[in-house]
Motif scaffolding. Structure first.
Motif, short mmCIF file in Angstrom:
data_model
loop_
_atom_site.label_atom_id
_atom_site.label_comp_id
_atom_site.label_asym_id
_atom_site.label_seq_id
_atom_site.Cartn_x
_atom_site.Cartn_y
_atom_site.Cartn_z
N ASP A 2 -2.67 5.61 0.37
CA ASP A 2 -3.98 6.03 0.84
C ASP A 2 -4.95 4.86 0.73
O ASP A 2 -5.38 4.49 -0.35
N PRO A 4 -8.59 2.88 1.62
CA PRO A 4 -9.99 3.30 1.79
C PRO A 4 -10.38 3.29 3.27
O PRO A 4 -9.82 2.55 4.07
N GLU A 5 -11.33 4.10 3.59
CA GLU A 5 -11.86 4.14 4.96
C GLU A 5 -12.89 3.03 5.13
O GLU A 5 -13.47 2.55 4.16
N ASP A 8 -16.24 3.31 3.51
CA ASP A 8 -16.35 3.11 2.07
C ASP A 8 -16.63 1.66 1.68
O ASP A 8 -16.86 1.37 0.52
N TYR A 37 -12.89 -5.38 6.23
CA TYR A 37 -11.97 -4.24 6.11
C TYR A 37 -10.56 -4.65 6.54
O TYR A 37 -9.58 -4.33 5.86
#
Length: 59
Positions: A2, A4-5, A8, A37
């Motif tokens: 998972d 992070p988006e 975030d 990102y």
């Protein structure tokens, strides 16, 4: 895994003044934010232990 988006991630950048007295706060551009990102997500993928299959972003 998972990750992070992108929402975030920070939208500001902090820099120390050359004299070292104080900090400037600058808003990151959309492009700079996406590059940050991208570097993080790809770096996490490289650091993973080897596995049979890996699914990036539901693809």
């Amino acid at each position: 895994m998972d990750l992070p988006e992108i929402e975030d991630f920070p939208t500001t950048e902090l820099r120390v003044y050359e004299r070292g007295i104080g900090v400037s706060v600058k808003k990151l551009s959309d492009t700079a934010s996406r590059k940050l990102y991208m570097a993080h997500v790809h770096g996490m993928g490289i650091r993973l232990p080897p596995c049979q299959s890996l699914n990036y972003g539901g693809i």
